[in-house]
Design an enzyme around this catalytic site. Structure first.
Site, mmCIF file in Angstrom:
data_model
loop_
_atom_site.group_PDB
_atom_site.id
_atom_site.type_symbol
_atom_site.label_atom_id
_atom_site.label_comp_id
_atom_site.label_asym_id
_atom_site.label_seq_id
_atom_site.Cartn_x
_atom_site.Cartn_y
_atom_site.Cartn_z
ATOM 1 N N ASP A 267 -5.700 -3.424 -5.399
ATOM 2 C CA ASP A 267 -4.620 -2.578 -5.994
ATOM 3 C C ASP A 267 -3.433 -3.654 -6.321
ATOM 4 O OD1 ASP A 267 -2.921 -0.661 -6.452
ATOM 5 O OD2 ASP A 267 -3.107 0.276 -4.506
ATOM 6 N N GLU A 472 9.355 12.860 -5.055
ATOM 7 C CA GLU A 472 7.815 12.612 -4.392
ATOM 8 C C GLU A 472 7.017 11.788 -5.226
ATOM 9 O OE1 GLU A 472 6.438 16.060 -3.086
ATOM 10 O OE2 GLU A 472 5.908 16.976 -4.844
#
Length: 733
Positions: A267, A472
């Site tokens: 990542d 969010e």
């Protein structure tokens, strides 16, 4: 300027047709691919090798290698790269329970990706997000509804996640025997679902049972059944070891047990976490050595720039670098980067497919099938399009932002919910609109011209409320979030609820709430205040039309929840606890607000005549057939055509003790005319009858099994809310 443009044109030519521009042996298509890769690696210096092991590959002109960046996203459409068709956010696509439609959508995405890549290569655009290596799909399990990035997933169930994930991979990668259309990536491996604020440093402690029963199955399916090209390692540690430096995850499980042959990517900036946050190494040199020796092939970030120093220090053998680089280059070869342009049919996909009308229609189908009708008191919906007066309000009625979610593209053709409603009703209908409130804070100006006017003027009030990607999502994207994208409370902002209370007070006119969000919302009070609740997720460019067509009955709602909606966060275990005890519909014993798999329609359905096949062999011979068959009759008892999601759940011996209460093992979407009956057949592979023991091993438990077929997960709450009575059949092993 003329000289520079000529050079760019030459570079673009080399990219599009390298064999015409370079006669070096790795461009020779008559040689075996692995031989070509080996020859290319042998021609590289150590520094050149390591330059190709970070996401941003620099050009190596002497070898005929152009610049290339592996970092690209396609979560619900080609993302961050200009014009493209924008589909509903992944959690919304999961709500369709339609892997066949998702395969079609993913094929649209990969067609557009190829078309855009062909053009961008011609104009010399090799920037980040312009490539063909997509870090999609996110198949982490949405184990806790507070996780802001849960919107990127296919929900809380391993089986649903696996089926939808496979469809996405198959559509992205195509079916050519030699070439990948694009390269997909299964992420984030593994045991990764928040807290977002701690993702760079937390240690996810998971039992072997939970890993093999919940966190691993979708990854295994994408590797062994869909042949996914890439796996992305997670940021966090898993049982003490950084995911990108875990021998257990990357070798014992991924390569040795599952036979993964593609490349592993970290990542982004995740390898720097080894020394900066996890503190398992002292510096970038040690982090690079740990990652590459363990099995991370490609570094999204810059830590692998330290590999030459790691070789000099004796921490890494150059042969290991060659091995990792071979995996990364193999992906480029599969994409056709080293072959003549005419050899690869995907190079012929033209730019006119991008955001075409045909693609927009697929986005519409995905949006309309994703919308979940949660409540419909007195059958207030669908509305009559000839309604006299309609009042639309709420912070997101005219917002295009709520169509997008995160990791989105841009279409130039978005239809917001207000526009969709306006286009749907009669030209004689009076529509009034005021936003009424701000999304995430109380109005600075306390004067309220909206709620009184709405109650006075509207025969029906539609309030579009909820959340957006600003509240969010991923840590840096959710700029309105106080918790780096997570939601520690499932409540909507209090002033939104207060606004709804004012709309309801002293008002007997219907109030319809349309909610946008990518995660579950506490709907206990909203259910009391609203006559109908329509959950729209982040529905993509066609979202406004899809919502309006549901509201006015052009289409019957058919979306089903891919995640349980609790009554509040008080029903949840601690957020940072990765044990599955008490989590998701499979282990949650408390009554939810809305169950997994639930959703209402404008027609009613009846299930009957369930029949099991192969159970005699199961009971008498104590052995499993390849498949267990289940048939059930499904009848539309309503007065209009609609689509139903038929769901099959299995309850095993020891359910609710050492095993899940029940688990989804099959689903299918069918279209039924009014009064029509269809027999639905499920073939359940024998592996789905096995349970996982505490050691993470599959075991065939002895005792009674139950097969439950219905249109929501089993439980009293589902039937109380209006789900059909399920059919149950039992057998003994």
């Amino acid at each position: 300027m003329i000289i520079r443009n000529a050079a760019m044109s030459l570079l673009a030519l080399c990219v599009a047709t390298p064999a015409l521009a370079n006669d070096q042996p790795w461009f020779d298509t008559q040689l075996p691919t692995q031989k070509r890769i080996d020859l290319l690696i042998d021609a590289m210096t150590l520094k050149e090798k390591t330059s190709q092991l970070v996401n941003g590959n620099v050009a190596i002109e002497r070898l005929g290698l152009p610049e290339y960046d592996f970092w690209n996203e396609a979560l619900h459409g080609v993302a961050r790269n200009g014009r493209a068709t924008v589909f509903p956010q992944a959690i919304g696509m999961a709500a369709t329970f339609d892997q066949h439609l998702l395969l079609k959508a993913a094929s649209v995405i990969s067609d557009e990706a190829r078309a855009k890549f062909n053009v961008s290569s011609e104009i010399g655009n090799r920037s980040k997000y312009s490539g063909l290596t997509f870090w999609t799909p996110n198949i982490n399990i949405f184990r806790d509804p507070r996780w802001g990035r849960g919107q990127e997933t296919y929900g809380e169930d391993p089986y649903l996640t696996a089926q939808m994930g496979k469809a996405m991979v198959n559509g992205l990668q195509g079916d050519h025997p030699k070439y990948l259309k694009t390269a997909a990536a299964a992420k984030h491996f593994a045991v990764h679902s928040g807290p977002e604020a701690l993702r760079h440093e937390f240690d996810a402690i998971a039992s072997p049972k939970d890993m093999y029963e919940t966190y691993f199955p979708a990854f295994e399916a994408l590797v062994t059944e869909a042949n996914v090209e890439t796996v992305m390692a997670a940021y966090n540690r898993v049982n003490g070891h950084p995911a990108g430096g875990s021998d257990f995850l990357l070798n014992t499980v991924l390569r040795d047990k599952w036979g993964f042959s593609g490349h592993v990517v970290s990542d982004c900036w995740g390898l720097a976490d080894f020394h900066q946050y996890h503190k398992v190494t002292a510096n970038a040199v040690e982090s690079a050595a740990l990652a590459i020796n363990t099995g991370t092939d490609l570094n999204c970030g810059a830590v692998y720039n330290a590999l030459p120093d790691a070789v000099e220090a004796g921490l890494v053998d150059e042969k290991t670098i060659d091995k990792r680089l071979s995996k990364v280059l193999a992906t480029k070869f599969k994409l056709g980067f080293f072959d003549p342009k005419d050899d690869n049919p995907y190079n012929n996909i033209s730019a006119d497919v991008v955001n075409s009308e045909a693609h927009a229609q697929v986005a519409y189908e995905m949006a309309v099938k994703s919308i979940v009708l949660l409540q419909n008191k007195n059958n207030i919906l669908p509305l009559d399009r000839n309604i006299r007066n309609l009042y639309v309000t709420g912070p997101f009625a005219s917002s295009s932002e709520v169509l997008l979610g995160n990791y989105y593209g841009l279409s130039g053709k978005t239809t917001n919910i207000l526009d969709g409603i306006t286009a749907n009703v009669s030209v004689g209908t009076t529509i009034n609109y005021k936003q009424g409130i701000l999304p995430y804070q109380a109005n600075v100006n306390p004067i309220d011209w909206t709620t009184g006017e709405a109650k006075q003027m509207g025969d029906v009030i539609i309030a579009v409320m909820g959340l957006s990607g600003a509240y969010e999502g991923e840590e840096g994207e959710a700029i309105a979030s106080p918790h780096k994208g997570d939601r520690l409370s499932l409540d909507l902002p209090e002033h939104q609820i207060a606004f709804l209370r004012k709309l309801r007070k002293d008002n007997d006119k219907p109030v319809i709430v349309v909610l946008t969000a990518g995660t579950p919302v506490n709907l206990t009070e909203i259910a009391e205040l609203a006559d109908a609740i329509v959950f729209a997720w982040y529905p993509g460019q066609e979202g406004g039309k899809a919502v309006a067509d549901i509201l006015f009955g052009e289409r019957s709602p058919s979306g089903r929840l891919p995640i349980t909606f609790p009554k509040s966060e008080a029903q949840l275990p601690p957020y940072d606890d990765y044990s599955m005890q008490g989590r998701t519909y499979r282990y949650m014993t408390q009554e939810p607000m809305y169950p997994f798999g639930f959703g209402l329609s404008y027609a009613q359905v009846k299930f009957d005549n369930i029949t099991l096949g192969n159970t005699q062999a199961l009971a008498s011979k104590n052995e499993l057939q390849e498949n267990m068959t289940v048939t059930v009759n499904v009848t539309n008892t309503g007065e209009r055509e609609f689509e139903e999601v038929v769901q099959l759940y299995l309850k095993t011996p020891d359910a609710g003790v050492s095993q899940p209460l029940h688990s989804l093992k099959g689903f299918t979407r069918i279209k039924l005319a009014a009064g029509q009956t269809e027999q639905v057949l499920f073939n359940i592979p024998k592996k789905h009858l096995y349970s996982i023991n505490e050691q993470g091993k599959p075991v065939l438990l002895k005792g009674q099994y139950s097969v439950i077929v219905g249109n929501a997960s089993p439980g009293n709450r589902s039937e109380t809310l209006g789900a059909a009575k399920p059919q149950i059949a039992k057998f003994v092993i």
